[in-house]
Design an enzyme around this catalytic site. Structure first.
Site, PDB file in Angstrom:
ATOM      1  N   CYS A   1       0.817  -1.228   0.000  1.00  0.00           N
ATOM      2  CA  CYS A   1       0.000   0.000   0.000  1.00  0.00           C
ATOM      3  C   CYS A   1       0.848   1.275   0.000  1.00  0.00           C
ATOM      4  O   CYS A   1       0.319   2.363  -0.215  1.00  0.00           O
ATOM      5  CB  CYS A   1      -0.957   0.004   1.178  1.00  0.00           C
ATOM      6  SG  CYS A   1      -1.973  -1.477   1.263  1.00  0.00           S
TER       7      CYS A   1
ATOM      8  N   HIS B   1      -3.125   7.064   2.140  1.00  0.00           N
ATOM      9  CA  HIS B   1      -3.567   5.765   1.629  1.00  0.00           C
ATOM     10  C   HIS B   1      -4.967   5.502   2.166  1.00  0.00           C
ATOM     11  O   HIS B   1      -5.231   5.695   3.352  1.00  0.00           O
ATOM     12  CB  HIS B   1      -2.591   4.679   2.081  1.00  0.00           C
ATOM     13  CG  HIS B   1      -3.118   3.305   1.885  1.00  0.00           C
ATOM     14  ND1 HIS B   1      -3.684   2.892   0.690  1.00  0.00           N
ATOM     15  CD2 HIS B   1      -3.220   2.243   2.724  1.00  0.00           C
ATOM     16  CE1 HIS B   1      -4.090   1.650   0.811  1.00  0.00           C
ATOM     17  NE2 HIS B   1      -3.829   1.228   2.037  1.00  0.00           N
TER      18      HIS B   1
ATOM     19  N   ASN C   1     -10.211  -0.235  -0.053  1.00  0.00           N
ATOM     20  CA  ASN C   1      -8.747  -0.146  -0.040  1.00  0.00           C
ATOM     21  C   ASN C   1      -8.210  -0.772  -1.332  1.00  0.00           C
ATOM     22  O   ASN C   1      -8.308  -1.987  -1.520  1.00  0.00           O
ATOM     23  CB  ASN C   1      -8.226  -0.895   1.194  1.00  0.00           C
ATOM     24  CG  ASN C   1      -6.715  -0.853   1.318  1.00  0.00           C
ATOM     25  OD1 ASN C   1      -6.012  -0.471   0.388  1.00  0.00           O
ATOM     26  ND2 ASN C   1      -6.214  -1.256   2.475  1.00  0.00           N
TER      27      ASN C   1
HETATM   28  N1  ACO Z   1     -18.689  -8.172   9.508  1.00  0.00           N
HETATM   29  C1  ACO Z   1     -19.232  -8.382  10.718  1.00  0.00           C
HETATM   30  N2  ACO Z   1     -18.501  -8.652  11.808  1.00  0.00           N
HETATM   31  C2  ACO Z   1     -17.162  -8.724  11.655  1.00  0.00           C
HETATM   32  C3  ACO Z   1     -16.533  -8.513  10.425  1.00  0.00           C
HETATM   33  C4  ACO Z   1     -17.352  -8.233   9.309  1.00  0.00           C
HETATM   34  N3  ACO Z   1     -16.851  -8.016   8.093  1.00  0.00           N
HETATM   35  N4  ACO Z   1     -15.202  -8.652  10.585  1.00  0.00           N
HETATM   36  C5  ACO Z   1     -15.002  -8.932  11.900  1.00  0.00           C
HETATM   37  N5  ACO Z   1     -16.181  -8.964  12.539  1.00  0.00           N
HETATM   38  C6  ACO Z   1     -16.419  -9.223  13.956  1.00  0.00           C
HETATM   39  C7  ACO Z   1     -15.353 -10.066  14.591  1.00  0.00           C
HETATM   40  O1  ACO Z   1     -15.589 -11.440  14.374  1.00  0.00           O
HETATM   41  C8  ACO Z   1     -15.462  -9.671  16.037  1.00  0.00           C
HETATM   42  O2  ACO Z   1     -16.534 -10.364  16.591  1.00  0.00           O
HETATM   43  P1  ACO Z   1     -16.453 -10.920  18.120  1.00  0.00           P
HETATM   44  O3  ACO Z   1     -16.310  -9.682  18.958  1.00  0.00           O
HETATM   45  O4  ACO Z   1     -17.740 -11.627  18.284  1.00  0.00           O
HETATM   46  O5  ACO Z   1     -15.239 -11.800  18.157  1.00  0.00           O
HETATM   47  C9  ACO Z   1     -15.850  -8.199  15.975  1.00  0.00           C
HETATM   48  O6  ACO Z   1     -16.364  -7.984  14.641  1.00  0.00           O
HETATM   49  C10 ACO Z   1     -14.693  -7.273  16.207  1.00  0.00           C
HETATM   50  O7  ACO Z   1     -13.589  -7.686  15.398  1.00  0.00           O
HETATM   51  P2  ACO Z   1     -12.211  -6.936  15.419  1.00  0.00           P
HETATM   52  O8  ACO Z   1     -11.268  -7.626  14.501  1.00  0.00           O
HETATM   53  O9  ACO Z   1     -11.802  -6.742  16.849  1.00  0.00           O
HETATM   54  O10 ACO Z   1     -12.665  -5.534  14.810  1.00  0.00           O
HETATM   55  P3  ACO Z   1     -11.878  -4.205  14.748  1.00  0.00           P
HETATM   56  O11 ACO Z   1     -12.614  -3.161  15.470  1.00  0.00           O
HETATM   57  O12 ACO Z   1     -10.423  -4.366  15.044  1.00  0.00           O
HETATM   58  O13 ACO Z   1     -12.024  -3.857  13.212  1.00  0.00           O
HETATM   59  C11 ACO Z   1     -10.628  -3.777  11.269  1.00  0.00           C
HETATM   60  C12 ACO Z   1     -11.375  -4.677  12.241  1.00  0.00           C
HETATM   61  C13 ACO Z   1     -11.643  -2.918  10.522  1.00  0.00           C
HETATM   62  C14 ACO Z   1      -9.891  -4.644  10.255  1.00  0.00           C
HETATM   63  C15 ACO Z   1      -9.670  -2.905  12.086  1.00  0.00           C
HETATM   64  O14 ACO Z   1      -8.828  -3.672  12.889  1.00  0.00           O
HETATM   65  C16 ACO Z   1      -8.838  -2.035  11.226  1.00  0.00           C
HETATM   66  O15 ACO Z   1      -9.319  -1.046  10.711  1.00  0.00           O
HETATM   67  N6  ACO Z   1      -7.550  -2.340  11.068  1.00  0.00           N
HETATM   68  C17 ACO Z   1      -6.684  -1.606  10.201  1.00  0.00           C
HETATM   69  C18 ACO Z   1      -6.336  -2.509   9.139  1.00  0.00           C
HETATM   70  C19 ACO Z   1      -6.615  -2.001   7.769  1.00  0.00           C
HETATM   71  O16 ACO Z   1      -7.312  -1.050   7.503  1.00  0.00           O
HETATM   72  N7  ACO Z   1      -6.002  -2.710   6.898  1.00  0.00           N
HETATM   73  C20 ACO Z   1      -6.108  -2.458   5.547  1.00  0.00           C
HETATM   74  C21 ACO Z   1      -4.932  -3.070   4.917  1.00  0.00           C
HETATM   75  S1  ACO Z   1      -3.510  -2.458   5.597  1.00  0.00           S
HETATM   76  C22 ACO Z   1      -3.172  -1.125   4.855  1.00  0.00           C
HETATM   77  O17 ACO Z   1      -3.710  -0.840   3.840  1.00  0.00           O
HETATM   78  C23 ACO Z   1      -2.228  -0.298   5.554  1.00  0.00           C
END
Ligand code: ACO
Length: 325
Positions: A119, A252, A282
């Site tokens: 990215c 990004h 993304n």
């Molecule tokens: N739909 C519904 N529920 C979901 C989904 C989904 N798509 N994905 C996860 N969940 C659930 C999980 O199972 C979990 O459930 P539980 O509490 O019953 O176990 C709950 O949602 C919370 O999951 P987390 O993984 O803790 O959610 P989080 O708040 O961390 O959000 C996310 C996840 C959006 C990926 C976040 O961590 C994030 O924004 N990370 C940054 C990573 C990113 O943006 N990466 C892109 C690529 S990297 C880059 O480009 C730099």
């Protein structure tokens, strides 16, 4: 007299198949994977993404974006003497997507290669092209970010498959007596390979390992916010500028919450931040040039504006480029 490089044209291309969160949720539900528009919007800010048709490759998307950038710069493809494609989803193991794209533009002979920094790929590629123009190794470059991330997603993993999309963005970068690119700052730290990777590889005529994206979302989030602030500050310092000089921050487009945190740390209001993640998802190396072109074409970015481009991604890699548009 010092040589600088300057963006003289931008372009972009999104494949026509657009899926809203509701469309994607319905497709995933048919496979027994549960998600919702509410969850995706609240955690990421994403509302829709585009997916390329199965026979469409990164170089196809990139060539469309490149043609638009050439038209905006009012130069023929034959004037280009350097092509750099930032991608992690090239058409083939080799040759590079850049060579395939060069042929699609109907030109040959100029240097063409890919940059792989996930990215952060576009800020890496732009920095390399800028350096080559400054030294006189090139005069008119096409710098392209293009991806078909839909090919490397695991559609049974709802924590990752809702985040990404396909697309391409491009700029023409030309030698100039005036800047242009003011400063850049690139970094990597390979100890974080495991938090964001596609571990599969081709060996002995087979795919070894899992060829789909794996991510520890929370670890990525924490790292991303810190390094984006550091890269922006380092780049501003190199250029002798401050946050107040930034007209537009083009981060990004991974996640709206990462962008909001970065803007807050840099004391920039969100109305100075270019946001297209809601419509594109993304798109990895394509996200910054796609966002730039969208804001150039909607008239918000004007000639002379000072832009901070910032990338962060797998590797871990990160970096920023400050430029006068
Ligand atoms: N739909 C519904 N529920 C979901 C989904 C989904 N798509 N994905 C996860 N969940 C659930 C999980 O199972 C979990 O459930 P539980 O509490 O019953 O176990 C709950 O949602 C919370 O999951 P987390 O993984 O803790 O959610 P989080 O708040 O961390 O959000 C996310 C996840 C959006 C990926 C976040 O961590 C994030 O924004 N990370 C940054 C990573 C990113 O943006 N990466 C892109 C690529 S990297 C880059 O480009 C730099």
């Amino acid at each position: 007299m010092r040589r600088y490089s300057r963006i003289t044209g931008t372009g972009s291309y999104l494949p026509p198949r657009r899926l809203t969160n509701a469309d994607l949720a319905a497709e995933l539900a048919a496979k027994g994977v549960e998600t919702s528009d509410e969850w995706i919007v609240e955690r990421t800010g994403i509302r829709a993404r585009h997916f390329a048709a199965p026979d469409v490759t990164t170089s196809d998307l990139g060539a469309q974006a490149a043609r638009q950038a050439l038209e905006a710069a009012s130069i023929p493809a034959s004037d280009i003497d350097l092509i750099i494609v930032a991608t992690s989803t090239p058409d083939m193991v080799f040759p590079s997507a850049a060579c395939i794209l060069q042929n699609k533009l109907g030109i040959g002979g100029c240097a063409a290669f890919d940059v792989q920094a996930v990215c952060s790929g576009f800020v890496y590629a732009l920095t390399v092209a800028d350096s080559m123009i400054q030294t006189g190794a090139a005069n008119k470059a096409l710098v392209i970010g293009a991806e078909v991330f839909s090919r490397i997603l695991d559609f049974s993993d709802r924590t990752t498959c809702v985040l990404f999309g396909d697309g391409a963005g491009a700029v023409v970068l030309e030698a100039s007596d005036t800047p242009g690119i003011l400063a850049s700052d690139l970094h990597a730290d390979g100890k974080h390979v495991g938090i964001l990777c596609v571990p599969g590889t081709v060996s002995g005529g087979q795919v070894l390992g899992d060829p789909v994206l794996k991510m520890d979302g929370q670890a990525v989030f924490k790292l991303a916010v810190g390094v984006l602030e550091d890269a922006a500050r380092a780049t501003l310092a190199k250029a002798g500028k401050t946050e107040a000089d930034i007209d537009w921050l083009i981060p990004h487009q991974a996640n709206i919450r990462i962008m909001q945190s970065t803007a807050k740390k840099l004391k920039l209001p969100m109305d100075k931040v270019v946001v297209t993640v809601d419509q594109h998802g993304n798109t990895s190396a394509a996200s910054i040039p796609l966002a730039l072109d969208a804001w150039v074409r909607n008239g918000k970015i004007k000639k002379g504006d000072t832009l901070m481009l910032e990338g962060v991604g797998g590797g871990f890699t990160w970096g920023a480029v400050l430029l006068d548009f």
